[in-house]
Design a protein around this motif. Structure first.
Motif, PDB file in Angstrom:
ATOM      1  N   ILE A   1       8.621   6.273  10.679  1.00 32.37           N
ATOM      2  CA  ILE A   1       8.054   5.973   9.368  1.00 32.37           C
ATOM      3  C   ILE A   1       6.573   5.689   9.556  1.00 32.37           C
ATOM      4  N   THR A   2       5.766   6.264   8.681  1.00 31.77           N
ATOM      5  CA  THR A   2       4.330   5.997   8.677  1.00 31.77           C
ATOM      6  C   THR A   2       4.016   5.201   7.419  1.00 31.77           C
ATOM      7  N   ILE A   3       3.322   4.093   7.596  1.00 34.95           N
ATOM      8  CA  ILE A   3       2.919   3.265   6.464  1.00 34.95           C
ATOM      9  C   ILE A   3       1.431   3.466   6.261  1.00 34.95           C
ATOM     10  N   TYR A   4       1.072   4.041   5.125  1.00 32.60           N
ATOM     11  CA  TYR A   4      -0.329   4.245   4.772  1.00 32.60           C
ATOM     12  C   TYR A   4      -0.815   3.017   4.024  1.00 32.60           C
ATOM     13  N   THR A   5      -1.951   2.510   4.413  1.00 36.03           N
ATOM     14  CA  THR A   5      -2.468   1.269   3.847  1.00 36.03           C
ATOM     15  C   THR A   5      -3.989   1.322   3.818  1.00 36.03           C
ATOM     16  N   THR A   6      -4.605   0.189   3.610  1.00 36.70           N
ATOM     17  CA  THR A   6      -6.062   0.102   3.673  1.00 36.70           C
ATOM     18  C   THR A   6      -6.448  -0.735   4.882  1.00 36.70           C
ATOM     19  N   LYS A   7      -7.684  -0.584   5.307  1.00 37.26           N
ATOM     20  CA  LYS A   7      -8.142  -1.273   6.516  1.00 37.26           C
ATOM     21  C   LYS A   7      -8.027  -2.798   6.390  1.00 37.26           C
ATOM     22  N   ASP A   8      -8.310  -3.324   5.212  1.00 36.02           N
ATOM     23  CA  ASP A   8      -8.272  -4.771   5.026  1.00 36.02           C
ATOM     24  C   ASP A   8      -6.849  -5.331   4.960  1.00 36.02           C
ATOM     25  N   LEU A   9      -5.830  -4.472   4.815  1.00 37.02           N
ATOM     26  CA  LEU A   9      -4.446  -4.942   4.753  1.00 37.02           C
ATOM     27  C   LEU A   9      -3.650  -4.700   6.036  1.00 37.02           C
ATOM     28  N   LEU A  10      -4.307  -4.203   7.084  1.00 38.54           N
ATOM     29  CA  LEU A  10      -3.588  -3.932   8.336  1.00 38.54           C
ATOM     30  C   LEU A  10      -2.965  -5.187   8.931  1.00 38.54           C
TER      31      LEU A  10
END
Length: 80
Positions: free
Chosen positions: A40-49
Motif C-alpha cells: 500500500i502506498t499512502i500519498y500525503t503532504t510533506k508536513d504530514l509525514l
C-alpha cells in the motif's frame, strides 16, 4: 508527491488496514498496488509525514506490516 510505502504481512488485512487508516483520512490517500497485492502506498503532504508515521505505528499494534520506504519528493506522481 510525498508518499509512504508499507508492506502488509498478510494480504487479507488490506481491508482492515484501510478501515483503520480511514479513521484519520485527513492525513493522506492510501492506494493498493495492482502489481504487488500486499503493498500500500499512502500519498500525503510533506508536513504530514511525521503524523502519518505516528498513526501507522498505532495501526501496527493491530496489523503486522513494515514500512518499506518513503519519499519527501514534491514532484508529481501518477498512482498505479
Amino acid at each position: 508527491m510525498p508518499h509512504i510505502k508499507i508492506e502488509l504481512e498478510h494480504r487479507r488485512n488490506i481491508v482492515l488496514f484501510n478501515y483503520l487508516y480511514s479513521l484519520y483520512q485527513h492525513l493522506g490517500w492510501p492506494r493498493a498496488s495492482k502489481y504487488k497485492k500486499s503493498e500500500i502506498t499512502i500519498y500525503t503532504t510533506k508536513d504530514l509525514l511525521k503524523e502519518n508515521i505516528k498513526i501507522l505505528n498505532m495501526i501496527s499494534e493491530e496489523i503486522c506490516f513494515k514500512i518499506s520506504g518513503y519519499s519527501t519528493s514534491q514532484k508529481k506522481t501518477i498512482p498505479d
